[in-house]
Design a protein around this motif. Sequence first.
Motif, PDB file in Angstrom:
ATOM      1  N   ILE A 138       0.941  -1.213   0.351  1.00 34.56           N
ATOM      2  CA  ILE A 138      -0.260   0.359  -0.160  1.00 34.56           C
ATOM      3  C   ILE A 138       0.704   1.400   0.112  1.00 34.56           C
ATOM      4  N   THR A 139       1.656   0.844   0.644  1.00 32.70           N
ATOM      5  CA  THR A 139       3.015   2.496   0.873  1.00 32.70           C
ATOM      6  C   THR A 139       3.541   3.040  -0.599  1.00 32.70           C
ATOM      7  N   VAL A 140       3.687   2.035  -1.567  1.00 34.44           N
ATOM      8  CA  VAL A 140       4.321   2.413  -2.583  1.00 34.44           C
ATOM      9  C   VAL A 140       2.995   2.392  -3.693  1.00 34.44           C
ATOM     10  N   LYS A 141       1.967   1.621  -3.538  1.00 32.83           N
ATOM     11  CA  LYS A 141       0.986   1.830  -4.536  1.00 32.83           C
ATOM     12  C   LYS A 141       0.158   3.253  -4.623  1.00 32.83           C
ATOM     13  N   TRP A 142       0.176   3.895  -3.592  1.00 34.40           N
ATOM     14  CA  TRP A 142      -1.551   4.954  -3.465  1.00 34.40           C
ATOM     15  C   TRP A 142      -1.338   5.808  -4.486  1.00 34.40           C
ATOM     16  N   VAL A 143       0.605   6.229  -4.474  1.00 35.96           N
ATOM     17  CA  VAL A 143       1.024   7.315  -5.392  1.00 35.96           C
ATOM     18  C   VAL A 143       0.702   6.980  -6.279  1.00 35.96           C
ATOM     19  N   SER A 144       0.425   6.065  -7.261  1.00 36.94           N
ATOM     20  CA  SER A 144       0.503   6.471  -9.078  1.00 36.94           C
ATOM     21  C   SER A 144      -0.923   6.543  -8.981  1.00 36.94           C
ATOM     22  N   TYR A 145      -1.877   6.465  -7.937  1.00 33.92           N
ATOM     23  CA  TYR A 145      -3.330   6.548  -8.228  1.00 33.92           C
ATOM     24  C   TYR A 145      -3.538   8.091  -7.717  1.00 33.92           C
ATOM     25  N   HIS A 183     -14.406  12.524 -13.389  1.00 36.33           N
ATOM     26  CA  HIS A 183     -13.534  12.089 -14.842  1.00 36.33           C
ATOM     27  C   HIS A 183     -12.496  11.183 -14.410  1.00 36.33           C
ATOM     28  N   VAL A 184     -12.569  10.801 -13.078  1.00 34.37           N
ATOM     29  CA  VAL A 184     -11.168  10.274 -12.916  1.00 34.37           C
ATOM     30  C   VAL A 184     -11.441   8.489 -12.719  1.00 34.37           C
ATOM     31  N   THR A 185     -13.254   8.633 -12.465  1.00 30.29           N
ATOM     32  CA  THR A 185     -13.600   7.332 -11.837  1.00 30.29           C
ATOM     33  C   THR A 185     -12.850   6.473 -12.683  1.00 30.29           C
ATOM     34  N   GLY A 186     -13.278   6.695 -14.187  1.00 34.96           N
ATOM     35  CA  GLY A 186     -12.735   5.715 -15.534  1.00 34.96           C
ATOM     36  C   GLY A 186     -11.638   5.635 -15.484  1.00 34.96           C
ATOM     37  N   ASN A 187     -10.616   6.973 -15.124  1.00 36.18           N
ATOM     38  CA  ASN A 187      -9.389   5.828 -15.389  1.00 36.18           C
ATOM     39  C   ASN A 187      -8.540   5.398 -13.739  1.00 36.18           C
ATOM     40  N   VAL A 188      -9.173   5.831 -13.044  1.00 35.99           N
ATOM     41  CA  VAL A 188      -8.972   5.090 -11.576  1.00 35.99           C
ATOM     42  C   VAL A 188      -9.489   3.391 -12.198  1.00 35.99           C
ATOM     43  N   THR A 193      -7.604  -2.235 -12.553  1.00 34.76           N
ATOM     44  CA  THR A 193      -7.862  -3.351 -12.812  1.00 34.76           C
ATOM     45  C   THR A 193      -6.809  -3.603 -13.911  1.00 34.76           C
ATOM     46  N   LEU A 194      -5.627  -3.460 -14.501  1.00 30.71           N
ATOM     47  CA  LEU A 194      -4.278  -3.567 -14.671  1.00 30.71           C
ATOM     48  C   LEU A 194      -3.741  -4.100 -13.469  1.00 30.71           C
ATOM     49  N   ASP A 195      -3.383  -2.892 -12.242  1.00 29.55           N
ATOM     50  CA  ASP A 195      -2.049  -2.810 -11.001  1.00 29.55           C
ATOM     51  C   ASP A 195      -2.679  -4.377 -10.340  1.00 29.55           C
ATOM     52  N   MET A 196      -4.381  -4.595 -10.474  1.00 33.48           N
ATOM     53  CA  MET A 196      -4.912  -6.355  -9.505  1.00 33.48           C
ATOM     54  C   MET A 196      -3.306  -7.411 -10.184  1.00 33.48           C
ATOM     55  N   GLY A 197      -2.620  -7.639 -11.389  1.00 31.27           N
ATOM     56  CA  GLY A 197      -2.446  -8.621 -11.821  1.00 31.27           C
ATOM     57  C   GLY A 197      -0.966  -8.943 -11.194  1.00 31.27           C
ATOM     58  N   LEU A 259     -11.782  -2.518 -20.536  1.00 31.12           N
ATOM     59  CA  LEU A 259     -12.388  -1.150 -19.915  1.00 31.12           C
ATOM     60  C   LEU A 259     -11.249  -0.345 -20.389  1.00 31.12           C
ATOM     61  N   ARG A 260     -10.400  -0.429 -20.534  1.00 35.20           N
ATOM     62  CA  ARG A 260      -9.439   0.545 -21.134  1.00 35.20           C
ATOM     63  C   ARG A 260      -9.789   1.350 -22.356  1.00 35.20           C
ATOM     64  N   GLU A 261     -10.377   0.381 -23.344  1.00 39.09           N
ATOM     65  CA  GLU A 261     -11.188   0.542 -24.527  1.00 39.09           C
ATOM     66  C   GLU A 261     -12.546   0.924 -24.219  1.00 39.09           C
ATOM     67  N   HIS A 262     -13.332   0.350 -23.274  1.00 39.30           N
ATOM     68  CA  HIS A 262     -15.221   1.300 -22.886  1.00 39.30           C
ATOM     69  C   HIS A 262     -14.477   2.187 -23.049  1.00 39.30           C
ATOM     70  N   PHE A 263     -13.822   2.742 -21.789  1.00 40.73           N
ATOM     71  CA  PHE A 263     -13.976   4.390 -21.314  1.00 40.73           C
ATOM     72  C   PHE A 263     -13.106   5.161 -22.152  1.00 40.73           C
ATOM     73  N   GLY A 264     -12.948   4.922 -22.956  1.00 39.55           N
ATOM     74  CA  GLY A 264     -11.703   5.094 -24.286  1.00 39.55           C
ATOM     75  C   GLY A 264     -10.519   6.235 -23.173  1.00 39.55           C
ATOM     76  N   VAL A 265      -9.863   5.015 -22.604  1.00 37.09           N
ATOM     77  CA  VAL A 265      -8.499   5.855 -21.359  1.00 37.09           C
ATOM     78  C   VAL A 265      -7.503   5.687 -22.901  1.00 37.09           C
ATOM     79  N   LYS A 266      -6.363   6.756 -22.884  1.00 31.80           N
ATOM     80  CA  LYS A 266      -5.415   6.312 -23.729  1.00 31.80           C
ATOM     81  C   LYS A 266      -4.147   6.231 -22.523  1.00 31.80           C
ATOM     82  N   LYS A 267      -3.231   4.994 -22.618  1.00 28.76           N
ATOM     83  CA  LYS A 267      -2.296   4.986 -22.082  1.00 28.76           C
ATOM     84  C   LYS A 267      -1.015   5.595 -23.156  1.00 28.76           C
TER      85      LYS A 267
END
Length: 273
Positions: A138-145, A183-188, A193-197, A259-267
């Motif tokens: 958790i200490t290292v993961k919250w930063v990316s969000y 506006h941030v819900t889709g990105n998060v 989901t990708l971070d789960m793996g 989900l990225r394609e569904h929300f139109g989120v660009k990587k």
Amino acid sequence: MNKIHPLMLSFTLVILLAFIFIAGPYIVPHDPLKVQMDNRLQTSSWQHWLGTDHMGRDLLARTLAGAKLTVGVSAAVLAVSVCIGVPMGLLSGYVGGWLDRLFMRLVDAFLAFPDYIVAIVLSGLLGPGMLNLMIAIITVKWVSYARLVRSTVLTEKSKDYVTMAKISGLSPFKIMMKHMLPHVTGNVLVLSTLDMGKVILMIASLSYIGLGAQPPVPEWGSMLNEGRAFFYHASHLMLVPGLAIAIIVLLTNLLGDSLREHFGVKKQKGGFS
């Protein structure tokens, strides 16, 4: 013939796998912790579908029990990381000023080292155990969000609809909740989901080296470590938890891409937009 939507397919597979992991331990009649030395290192049979380990414990029962721990802890880690990172990112991006500068220095400090290195160091300092491992990740993961949310808020707060909301008298808190958060819900959601793996792999790998779950707890990483000594004459002890990790990581990545394609989120480099 109607084409199956990738999002629906991946979501269905994840739900099916989750049902198997949750219901499986109640269906399989064997105790994952029961030692039966006279049944040790058995291959697949009608009684033990995936065989037994070096202590005679049913491998299927341990794999299903391990899923609840590995996947469950990963989901809890991501949930806490999101709950910390999203408010931090909202405040930093919207308020700006000294708070934003302080936040960026904190982010730079965390991003100076790879996640795995920081997690290993923190786990080693805190001591072995799943709770300490969760705290380290958790200490290292919250930063990316927080960083992702901050970048989105910085883009959105300069737009006209936010200016109109300020003129109409909405408080900063209501503007963040009503206009920024949607506006941030889709990105998060995509990133989590990708971070789960990634988190599953991190938990399994740190448990493999003895910093996570401790025997006889059935966790996939610790199961890999226990089966390492028997790989040549009982390879199923490592293949079963290894395949379980590979399958769930693959499915979560497929769901994240859908989900990225569904929300139109660009990587983009360093995150999403």
